[in-house]
Design a protein around this motif. Structure first.
Motif, PDB file in Angstrom:
ATOM      1  N   GLY A  96       0.836  -1.050  -0.020  1.00 27.57           N
ATOM      2  CA  GLY A  96       0.093   0.267   0.176  1.00 27.57           C
ATOM      3  C   GLY A  96       0.880   1.403  -0.049  1.00 27.57           C
ATOM      4  N   PHE A  97       2.206   1.013  -0.497  1.00 26.63           N
ATOM      5  CA  PHE A  97       3.052   2.143  -0.503  1.00 26.63           C
ATOM      6  C   PHE A  97       2.755   2.979  -1.968  1.00 26.63           C
ATOM      7  CE2 PHE A  97       7.398   3.911  -0.259  1.00 26.63           C
ATOM      8  CZ  PHE A  97       7.488   4.113   1.137  1.00 26.63           C
ATOM      9  N   GLU A  98       2.885   4.341  -1.836  1.00 28.40           N
ATOM     10  CA  GLU A  98       2.665   5.004  -2.957  1.00 28.40           C
ATOM     11  C   GLU A  98       4.239   5.373  -3.276  1.00 28.40           C
ATOM     12  OE1 GLU A  98      -0.656   7.860  -3.094  1.00 28.40           O
ATOM     13  OE2 GLU A  98       0.758   9.081  -3.184  1.00 28.40           O
TER      14      GLU A  98
ATOM     15  N   GLY B 154       9.900   7.363  -5.936  1.00 31.21           N
ATOM     16  CA  GLY B 154      11.251   7.322  -6.307  1.00 31.21           C
ATOM     17  C   GLY B 154      11.989   5.951  -5.787  1.00 31.21           C
TER      18      GLY B 154
ATOM     19  N   GLN C  13      16.125   4.133  -5.037  1.00 30.38           N
ATOM     20  CA  GLN C  13      17.627   4.257  -5.261  1.00 30.38           C
ATOM     21  C   GLN C  13      18.273   2.776  -5.338  1.00 30.38           C
ATOM     22  OE1 GLN C  13      19.717   7.360  -3.903  1.00 30.38           O
ATOM     23  NE2 GLN C  13      21.312   6.347  -5.115  1.00 30.38           N
TER      24      GLN C  13
ATOM     25  N   MET D 141      11.630   0.449   2.512  1.00 30.30           N
ATOM     26  CA  MET D 141      10.655   1.287   2.022  1.00 30.30           C
ATOM     27  C   MET D 141      10.617   2.492   2.985  1.00 30.30           C
ATOM     28  SD  MET D 141       7.693  -0.489   0.112  1.00 30.30           S
ATOM     29  CE  MET D 141       7.116  -2.135   0.352  1.00 30.30           C
ATOM     30  N   ILE D 142      10.906   3.801   2.483  1.00 30.06           N
ATOM     31  CA  ILE D 142      10.858   4.906   3.666  1.00 30.06           C
ATOM     32  C   ILE D 142       9.913   5.830   3.164  1.00 30.06           C
ATOM     33  CG2 ILE D 142      12.152   6.658   4.560  1.00 30.06           C
ATOM     34  CD1 ILE D 142      14.631   4.901   4.237  1.00 30.06           C
ATOM     35  N   CYS D 143       8.986   6.047   4.095  1.00 30.08           N
ATOM     36  CA  CYS D 143       7.792   7.117   3.978  1.00 30.08           C
ATOM     37  C   CYS D 143       8.655   8.578   3.850  1.00 30.08           C
ATOM     38  CB  CYS D 143       6.922   7.205   4.930  1.00 30.08           C
ATOM     39  SG  CYS D 143       5.351   8.181   4.565  1.00 30.08           S
TER      40      CYS D 143
ATOM     41  N   GLU E  12       9.845   0.514   6.260  1.00 24.36           N
ATOM     42  CA  GLU E  12       9.056  -0.654   5.983  1.00 24.36           C
ATOM     43  C   GLU E  12      10.238  -1.729   5.391  1.00 24.36           C
ATOM     44  OE1 GLU E  12       4.868  -1.318   5.076  1.00 24.36           O
ATOM     45  OE2 GLU E  12       4.693   0.616   5.084  1.00 24.36           O
ATOM     46  N   GLU E  13       9.803  -2.879   5.405  1.00 23.25           N
ATOM     47  CA  GLU E  13      10.806  -3.727   5.031  1.00 23.25           C
ATOM     48  C   GLU E  13       9.955  -4.615   3.946  1.00 23.25           C
ATOM     49  OE1 GLU E  13      12.037  -5.900   8.433  1.00 23.25           O
ATOM     50  OE2 GLU E  13      13.219  -4.271   8.939  1.00 23.25           O
ATOM     51  N   PHE E  14      10.917  -5.170   2.977  1.00 20.71           N
ATOM     52  CA  PHE E  14      10.321  -6.057   2.047  1.00 20.71           C
ATOM     53  C   PHE E  14      11.200  -6.891   1.380  1.00 20.71           C
ATOM     54  CE2 PHE E  14      11.658  -4.497  -2.269  1.00 20.71           C
ATOM     55  CZ  PHE E  14      12.014  -3.332  -1.785  1.00 20.71           C
TER      56      PHE E  14
ATOM     57  N   VAL F 233      16.357   1.080  -1.883  1.00 22.14           N
ATOM     58  CA  VAL F 233      15.545   1.912  -1.207  1.00 22.14           C
ATOM     59  C   VAL F 233      14.445   2.388  -2.088  1.00 22.14           C
ATOM     60  CG1 VAL F 233      15.227   3.775   0.588  1.00 22.14           C
ATOM     61  CG2 VAL F 233      17.385   2.349   0.532  1.00 22.14           C
ATOM     62  N   LEU F 234      13.192   2.373  -1.410  1.00 16.37           N
ATOM     63  CA  LEU F 234      12.030   2.950  -2.226  1.00 16.37           C
ATOM     64  C   LEU F 234      11.577   3.947  -1.442  1.00 16.37           C
ATOM     65  CD1 LEU F 234       9.926  -0.282  -3.271  1.00 16.37           C
ATOM     66  CD2 LEU F 234      11.945   0.546  -4.325  1.00 16.37           C
ATOM     67  N   PHE F 235      11.375   5.071  -1.967  1.00 22.19           N
ATOM     68  CA  PHE F 235      11.099   6.305  -1.548  1.00 22.19           C
ATOM     69  C   PHE F 235       9.281   6.732  -1.726  1.00 22.19           C
ATOM     70  CE2 PHE F 235      15.348   6.876  -1.987  1.00 22.19           C
ATOM     71  CZ  PHE F 235      15.793   6.867  -0.711  1.00 22.19           C
TER      72      PHE F 235
ATOM     73  N   ARG G  52       5.044   7.486  -0.004  1.00 23.78           N
ATOM     74  CA  ARG G  52       3.914   7.509   1.087  1.00 23.78           C
ATOM     75  C   ARG G  52       3.736   6.147   1.523  1.00 23.78           C
ATOM     76  NH1 ARG G  52      -0.129  11.884   1.070  1.00 23.78           N
ATOM     77  NH2 ARG G  52      -0.650  10.962  -1.023  1.00 23.78           N
ATOM     78  N   CYS G  53       3.832   6.084   2.799  1.00 22.40           N
ATOM     79  CA  CYS G  53       3.217   4.642   3.364  1.00 22.40           C
ATOM     80  C   CYS G  53       1.894   4.647   3.503  1.00 22.40           C
ATOM     81  CB  CYS G  53       3.788   4.459   4.826  1.00 22.40           C
ATOM     82  SG  CYS G  53       3.269   5.435   6.098  1.00 22.40           S
ATOM     83  N   ALA G  54       1.131   3.455   3.477  1.00 19.44           N
ATOM     84  CA  ALA G  54      -0.364   3.289   3.445  1.00 19.44           C
ATOM     85  C   ALA G  54      -0.791   4.304   4.290  1.00 19.44           C
ATOM     86  CB  ALA G  54      -0.339   1.761   3.788  1.00 19.44           C
TER      87      ALA G  54
END
Ligand code: MN
Ligand code: MN
Ligand code: ZN
Ligand code: ZN
Lengths: 133, 133
Positions: free
Chosen positions: A106-108, A111, A113, B78-80, B87-89, B115-117, B119-121
């Motif tokens: 559910g992550f938007e 970007g 890296q 993933m970083i909001c 969050e981890e994946f 790393v994904l940037f 907005r978190c759910a």
DNA sequence: AAATTAAATGAGAATGGTTATCATTCCGAT
DNA sequence: ATCGGAATGATAACCATTCTCATTTAATTT
């Protein structure tokens, strides 16, 4: 607001004329060597401004931020831990799977890296050479 | 050489007892709050030592380095960009494709950082809520 | 063209995360 | 008990980056 001044143009030209990934200090030094010395603070501000304008791209490495031309298609980087060389690659499947992973949480995603660390072909070759002696 | 001292044990226990991604200053403050104050320099050295020993893992974010338990399977983050949540994946296909990309360039990969940037759910949900008002 | 005004520059100070110094303390091995 | 290599902690130093502020540049308006 946001002018493309002589200093910023010089920074942009420098980056556009190369395939390198420059950090602020390298830009500062190179411009100085060419006689168009630009203050280090101005280089930092210029790089930020150019990136905001979409005229250059950047990668944030552990220690420093590096800038490169923006007229290349998206790509990620491999960094040689031995000689520091930065190679580029792009893999559309990886990109797609990242999107999938984000969606799943559910992550938007806005970007990403991706950096691979290891030894570049040349460094691997050299150490193999040496082993042969 | 490389002792597991009381200070390092305290740091390790703290990290192992949580799912957080700690930076040095947070570790320092938390230990101080618990009465086992450990010098900030010792925290830095301890974290480095623990990582070298494979007892904790780390991710290098733009500004600071963060540490987490090492007893989890490999994963990426993933970083909001709104609330800072991490969050981890993990996605084995992405991992495999990275190896493939490296091979293609004759690159001997030893590690990577993805790393994904975005907005978190929760943050996406909240802004949607607000839009409804 | 002169005046007005906002933005950009550059020198240097400041910041913030991290590492280096160094005297002191700890600890394991003789 | 003694010796010597590690670790600690307070503090200074480092280094990339940002901030401050007086000055300059350059658009825009009279
Ligand atoms: Mn690149
Ligand atoms: Mn993690
Ligand atoms: Zn190399
Ligand atoms: Zn969030």
């Amino acid at each position: 607001m946001k002018r493309l001044t002589t200093q910023r143009q010089a920074i942009l030209d420098l980056i556009n004329a190369s395939n390198r990934h420059w950090d602020a200090e390298e830009v500062n030094r190179e411009l100085a060597d060419r006689g168009h010395s630009v203050g280090i603070a101005t280089v930092y501000r210029g790089l930020t401004a150019l990136e905001e304008a979409g005229l250059v791209a950047s990668i944030q490495l552990a220690d420093r931020k590096r800038y490169e031309r923006a007229d290349k298609q998206h790509h990620d980087h491999m960094i040689c831990t031995e000689c520091g060389a930065i190679e580029e690659f792009s893999h559309h499947k990886i990109e797609a799977l990242q999107e999938a992973a984000a969606l799943e949480k559910g992550f938007e995603m806005s970007g990403h890296q991706l950096v691979l660390f290891g030894r570049c072909a040349r460094c691997v070759g050299e150490s193999t050479e040496r082993g042969k002696l």
